[in-house]
Enzyme design. Structure first.
Site, PDB file in Angstrom:
ATOM      1  N   CYS A 101      62.938  75.534 -20.537  1.00 32.35           N
ATOM      2  CA  CYS A 101      63.103  76.918 -20.995  1.00 32.35           C
ATOM      3  C   CYS A 101      64.586  77.212 -21.269  1.00 32.35           C
ATOM      4  O   CYS A 101      65.433  77.034 -20.395  1.00 32.35           O
ATOM      5  CB  CYS A 101      62.537  77.894 -19.964  1.00 32.35           C
ATOM      6  SG  CYS A 101      62.633  79.583 -20.572  1.00 32.35           S
ATOM      7  N   LYS A 140      57.958  69.037 -18.076  1.00 31.08           N
ATOM      8  CA  LYS A 140      58.145  69.302 -19.512  1.00 31.08           C
ATOM      9  C   LYS A 140      59.623  69.588 -19.725  1.00 31.08           C
ATOM     10  O   LYS A 140      60.208  70.446 -19.065  1.00 31.08           O
ATOM     11  CB  LYS A 140      57.297  70.468 -19.976  1.00 31.08           C
ATOM     12  CG  LYS A 140      57.576  70.799 -21.445  1.00 31.08           C
ATOM     13  CD  LYS A 140      56.481  71.627 -22.061  1.00 31.08           C
ATOM     14  CE  LYS A 140      56.791  71.983 -23.494  1.00 31.08           C
ATOM     15  NZ  LYS A 140      57.717  73.114 -23.602  1.00 31.08           N
ATOM     16  N   ARG A 226      53.480  76.462 -31.532  1.00 30.50           N
ATOM     17  CA  ARG A 226      53.441  77.574 -32.489  1.00 30.50           C
ATOM     18  C   ARG A 226      52.360  77.439 -33.546  1.00 30.50           C
ATOM     19  O   ARG A 226      51.810  78.452 -33.983  1.00 30.50           O
ATOM     20  CB  ARG A 226      54.830  77.738 -33.118  1.00 30.50           C
ATOM     21  CG  ARG A 226      55.860  78.276 -32.114  1.00 30.50           C
ATOM     22  CD  ARG A 226      57.269  78.126 -32.611  1.00 30.50           C
ATOM     23  NE  ARG A 226      57.630  76.715 -32.730  1.00 30.50           N
ATOM     24  CZ  ARG A 226      58.751  76.270 -33.248  1.00 30.50           C
ATOM     25  NH1 ARG A 226      59.631  77.134 -33.719  1.00 30.50           N
ATOM     26  NH2 ARG A 226      58.998  74.964 -33.314  1.00 30.50           N
TER      27      ARG A 226
HETATM   28  C1  LIG Z   1      55.924  82.207 -27.432  1.00 26.57           C
HETATM   29  C2  LIG Z   1      56.359  80.916 -26.783  1.00 26.57           C
HETATM   30  C3  LIG Z   1      56.352  80.826 -25.400  1.00 26.57           C
HETATM   31  C4  LIG Z   1      56.733  79.631 -24.766  1.00 26.57           C
HETATM   32  N1  LIG Z   1      56.650  79.526 -23.407  1.00 26.57           N
HETATM   33  C5  LIG Z   1      56.851  78.328 -22.801  1.00 26.57           C
HETATM   34  C6  LIG Z   1      56.584  78.157 -21.407  1.00 26.57           C
HETATM   35  O1  LIG Z   1      56.144  79.071 -20.699  1.00 26.57           O
HETATM   36  N2  LIG Z   1      56.843  76.930 -20.880  1.00 26.57           N
HETATM   37  C7  LIG Z   1      57.315  75.877 -21.630  1.00 26.57           C
HETATM   38  O2  LIG Z   1      57.516  74.784 -21.102  1.00 26.57           O
HETATM   39  N3  LIG Z   1      57.542  76.017 -22.952  1.00 26.57           N
HETATM   40  C8  LIG Z   1      57.304  77.202 -23.544  1.00 26.57           C
HETATM   41  N4  LIG Z   1      57.476  77.317 -24.900  1.00 26.57           N
HETATM   42  C9  LIG Z   1      57.857  76.139 -25.689  1.00 26.57           C
HETATM   43  C10 LIG Z   1      56.617  75.414 -26.245  1.00 26.57           C
HETATM   44  O3  LIG Z   1      55.812  74.916 -25.190  1.00 26.57           O
HETATM   45  C11 LIG Z   1      57.015  74.248 -27.178  1.00 26.57           C
HETATM   46  O4  LIG Z   1      57.810  73.348 -26.454  1.00 26.57           O
HETATM   47  C12 LIG Z   1      57.804  74.710 -28.404  1.00 26.57           C
HETATM   48  O5  LIG Z   1      57.217  75.851 -28.989  1.00 26.57           O
HETATM   49  C13 LIG Z   1      57.915  73.591 -29.446  1.00 26.57           C
HETATM   50  O6  LIG Z   1      56.645  73.189 -29.895  1.00 26.57           O
HETATM   51  P1  LIG Z   1      56.044  73.676 -31.343  1.00 26.57           P
HETATM   52  O7  LIG Z   1      57.044  73.294 -32.381  1.00 26.57           O
HETATM   53  O8  LIG Z   1      54.737  72.982 -31.474  1.00 26.57           O
HETATM   54  O9  LIG Z   1      55.907  75.176 -31.245  1.00 26.57           O
HETATM   55  C14 LIG Z   1      57.155  78.514 -25.542  1.00 26.57           C
HETATM   56  C15 LIG Z   1      57.179  78.640 -26.941  1.00 26.57           C
HETATM   57  C16 LIG Z   1      56.781  79.805 -27.568  1.00 26.57           C
HETATM   58  C17 LIG Z   1      56.791  79.878 -29.076  1.00 26.57           C
END
Ligand SMILES: Cc1cc2nc3c(=O)[nH]c(=O)nc-3n(C[C@H](O)[C@H](O)[C@H](O)COP(=O)(O)O)c2cc1C
Length: 329
Positions: A101, A140, A226
């Site tokens: 995060c 993660k 996303r």
């Molecule tokens: C709205 C939102 C909330 C997220 N909350 C978390 C979370 O609680 N824990 C976490 O490890 N990653 C969180 N992430 C990151 C995602 O798990 C992921 O690593 C990131 O969006 C990249 O992947 P993508 O390109 O498929 O979206 C969040 C991302 C978004 C967009």
């Protein structure tokens, strides 16, 4: 893919997303075929102080399983204690520790991506957690803090040495937040240097991309964030493509709104109508993404306060759209 003794029926993983991955959406993701769903992050201190909201976030519906429950914190003692609580009092299958995060509110407490600066600290933390719980422990992470501190391989090796059961890697640094593109070459390097499962994450937006990432970068699983917002079909279409080589069509407007309403009704059951409808405003906008002429309906969503008004707004839009499409054909 296997994490500890938990077997996933396919390598498609719903990413943990705060404010999104509650049981309402997770169950939809599971019904749309995801091999593993991840819950939104929960504060270790929130769990230890028995904060009502945090404890509610630990609820897992049997139908969602296998499920990974993520906790975050910056101190070993409280993180381990929270992990013990999750181990004993929830039916989650996996305990995941957030080391990605990027938000300052989190990193200034040494939590989230702050861990990425110190592989030794990661080792000690993960080892202490693994010792204290029965469930498999995963991490993660992002690839690093900034471009001068990309310790992805060392950090993942620390997780492995400490007894961690898998690692999910988002191919960005903390400083990048969500800018730029995910660096999958570094994810591949991680995969080549550990023997626990590696789940690759970042910028997967089509089923074809998911397949390419699995094949070209050798990861054991693909984590989708996303691209699944308002679009659980992304998960279903990816699973179908991986299993049958078929690209299924995108859903039409009515199909999308039907699932949006199922999502809302489940959220109402969980949180009550007032809170759920407010929360659904952003989801409804995501479900509308990609559909034509959504400008005015998107504006109106933000004024909706009841389930029935939201439903009427969305289905009036669909009716009008279908009428226009019929006229054209
Ligand atoms: C709205 C939102 C909330 C997220 N909350 C978390 C979370 O609680 N824990 C976490 O490890 N990653 C969180 N992430 C990151 C995602 O798990 C992921 O690593 C990131 O969006 C990249 O992947 P993508 O390109 O498929 O979206 C969040 C991302 C978004 C967009």
């Amino acid at each position: 893919m296997k994490i500890g003794d938990i077997t996933m029926k396919n390598p498609v993983v719903l990413a943990p997303m705060a404010g999104v991955c509650n049981p309402a959406f997770r169950l939809i993701a599971k019904e749309f075929g995801a091999g593993l769903v991840c819950a939104e992050m929960v504060s270790d201190k929130g769990i230890l102080y028995e904060n009502e909201k945090s404890l509610k976030m630990l609820y897992v519906d049997e139908r969602e399983k296998p499920l990974s429950l993520q906790i975050f914190g910056g101190e070993r003692e409280s993180l381990v204690a929270a992990a013990k609580y999750v181990d004993k009092h929830t039916n989650a299958d996996i305990i995941d520790i957030n080391m990605g995060c990027p938000v300052p509110k989190i990193t200034k407490c040494d939590a989230g991506a702050k861990w990425l600066l110190d592989p030794d600290k990661i080792y000690e933390m993960v080892a202490a957690t693994v010792d204290a719980v029965q469930k498999p422990v995963t991490v993660k992470m992002r690839i690093g803090w900034d471009e001068d501190h990309v310790y992805a391989v060392k950090n993942a090796q620390a997780v492995e040495r400490a007894g961690g059961a898998a690692v999910a890697v988002h191919g960005r640094t903390r400083v990048q937040m969500y800018e730029g593109t995910a660096n999958w070459d570094i994810i591949k390097e991680v995969k080549q240097n550990v023997s626990i499962p590696v789940i690759g994450n970042g910028d997967i937006s089509t089923p074809q991309e998911a397949k390419e990432r699995l094949e070209k970068y050798g990861v054991d699983g693909v984590m989708i964030g996303r691209a699944a917002l308002g679009n659980p079909w992304m998960l279903y279409r990816t699973v179908q493509y991986l299993e049958k080589g078929e690209i299924l069509p995108e859903p039409n407007a009515r199909e999308k709104m039907n699932i949006c309403m199922l999502h809302m009704d489940r959220l109402i059951e969980l949180k009550g109508e007032e809170v759920a409808v407010r929360e659904m405003r952003k989801h409804a906008a995501w479900y509308l993404k990609g559909l034509p002429k959504t400008g005015s309906v998107r504006n109106e969503i933000n004024q909706m306060t009841t389930r029935d008004d939201m439903s009427k707004l969305l289905f009036d839009y669909v009716d009008q759209l279908e009428e226009k499409q019929q006229k054209i054909s």
